[in-house]
Scaffold this active site. Structure first.
Site, PDB file in Angstrom:
ATOM      1  N   ILE A  75       0.758  -1.094  -0.144  1.00 55.24           N
ATOM      2  CA  ILE A  75       0.029  -0.073   0.074  1.00 55.24           C
ATOM      3  C   ILE A  75       0.897   1.220  -0.036  1.00 55.24           C
ATOM      4  CG2 ILE A  75      -1.883  -1.130   1.132  1.00 55.24           C
ATOM      5  CD1 ILE A  75       0.114   0.915   3.297  1.00 55.24           C
ATOM      6  N   ARG A 122       4.245   2.419  -2.345  1.00 55.45           N
ATOM      7  CA  ARG A 122       4.387   2.956  -3.813  1.00 55.45           C
ATOM      8  C   ARG A 122       4.823   1.681  -4.650  1.00 55.45           C
ATOM      9  NH1 ARG A 122       1.954   6.541  -2.434  1.00 55.45           N
ATOM     10  NH2 ARG A 122       2.550   8.804  -2.206  1.00 55.45           N
ATOM     11  N   GLU A 168       1.578   3.162 -12.375  1.00 54.49           N
ATOM     12  CA  GLU A 168       0.019   3.377 -12.402  1.00 54.49           C
ATOM     13  C   GLU A 168      -0.225   4.691 -13.052  1.00 54.49           C
ATOM     14  OE1 GLU A 168      -0.008   3.068  -8.146  1.00 54.49           O
ATOM     15  OE2 GLU A 168      -0.483   5.442  -7.979  1.00 54.49           O
ATOM     16  N   HIS A 227      -5.193   2.354  -6.418  1.00 49.84           N
ATOM     17  CA  HIS A 227      -4.617   3.282  -5.223  1.00 49.84           C
ATOM     18  C   HIS A 227      -5.752   4.060  -4.431  1.00 49.84           C
ATOM     19  CE1 HIS A 227      -0.786   6.034  -4.806  1.00 49.84           C
ATOM     20  NE2 HIS A 227      -1.647   6.134  -3.484  1.00 49.84           N
TER      21      HIS A 227
END
Ligand code: 8YV
Length: 332
Positions: A237, A239, A268, A286
């Site tokens: 959770i 990077r 992403e 995210h």
């Protein structure tokens, strides 16, 4: 009195835009007809920037690089929406006497909830079970049995505020906890591992909650995943850059680890097709801090930082690399 310019290169949430708009002349770069000309016009005198990591920027990305900073000789503050600030060249800011603020604390519990929800989904395959039911497969036979959270040890990579909040949740669920980071923390009751590989070998859940940036790039690589082993689960959770994504994909494909739960990805919002095609992983877009309440609190903190700083009261939450008041330009 004329309001000071504040540059917002990428769209922050409406609450941040409204709040900053009350105290500053807000320049929303994405709405400018000629952004290049606008930047050139404001660059010599600009003192304040408010920005965020690309996740909220509708495909736009505006990293605050050394070259970008060099265009603003009078810049004093970069207020970042997000606790992570790997979108900002922090060394360049520190060298230039620019204060950087982030949004810690207000998102800690939300992000820890996301981490734990993701862990439960990965271990018990709840998203897969939901798909199974919708596809009518339950009418034929029961959903297959899954792995369990029982008797597991969770190794936390990066025991910061969010890591600790995850550890507390882990304890409530009966997990054994361990952690790895730059140094042991005197007030942390859990075993500390100096070597990440040793911790990965000793646990079967690896929870990544460390800052991104150059210092942690590809920290989770093939040897770490192999140490985690075939029953091991990776949750990230933090990077995407912290995980060597091709190595993770290979480990998942070859069954060298059991599964992964990922809220963040190296490139992403583009996600490797191999990951998307895997049914045994859980992938989130995210959403760690993405609730109304938490994003509102983050927005309010961005506004508080910029307003307090511009009023000469100092930033509310400066990051460690640009401490206040030691660091800032003589003018403040
Ligand atoms: C947000 C985050 O998605 O705080 C962080 O570092 O990654 C998340 O809270 C992001 O900050 C939104 O810009």
């Amino acid at each position: 009195m004329a309001q000071d310019d504040l540059l917002m290169p990428v769209p922050l949430p409406p609450l941040a835009q409204e709040g900053l708009g009350e105290s500053f002349h807000l320049i929303k770069l994405w709405e400018e007809p000629n952004p290049k000309a606008t930047l050139a016009a404001i660059a010599p005198g600009l003192r304040f920037i408010a920005t965020g990591v690309p996740i909220l920027t509708e495909g736009m990305s505006y990293p605050i690089t050394a070259a970008f900073l060099a265009r603003f000789p009078k810049l004093e503050l970069v207020a970042n929406l997000g606790v992570g600030y790997d979108n900002i060249d922090i060394a360049a800011c520190a060298a230039r006497g620019v204060v950087v603020t982030n949004t810690p604390d207000v998102l800690t519990e939300e992000t820890a909830d996301t981490a734990f929800g993701l862990l439960l989904c990965v271990i018990r395959q709840f998203p897969q079970a939901d798909r199974y039911l919708r596809e009518g497969k339950w009418l034929k036979t029961a959903f297959p049995l899954t792995a369990s959270l029982r008797d597991r040890t969770m190794g936390i990579v990066g025991l910061g505020r969010i890591g600790r909040a995850i550890a507390r949740r882990g304890e409530a669920f009966g997990l054994k906890i361990a952690y790895h980071g730059r140094k042991a923390q005197a007030d942390a009751p859990w075993p500390f591992y100096e070597r990440l590989e040793d911790m990965a070998r000793a646990c079967d859940i690896l929870m990544v909650s460390t800052p991104g940036g150059p210092a942690t790039r590809n920290l989770i690589d093939a040897p770490i995943l192999d140490a985690l082993g075939p029953q091991g689960v990776l949750i990230n959770i933090a990077r995407g850059s912290v995980v060597d994504e091709p190595a993770l994909i290979a480990a998942l494909r070859e069954g060298r680890i059991l599964s992964a739960g990922l809220d963040v990805f190296a490139g992403e919002p583009e996600i490797p097709a191999e990951l998307v095609a895997m049914d045994h992983v859980v992938l989130l877009p995210h959403v760690g801090s993405a609730s109304h309440a938490t994003r509102d609190a983050m927005s309010a903190l961005v506004v508080d930082n910029a307003v307090a700083f511009a009023a000469g009261r100092g930033p509310v939450t400066p990051v460690a690399e640009t401490p206040w008041p030691l660091h800032a330009k003589a003018a403040h």
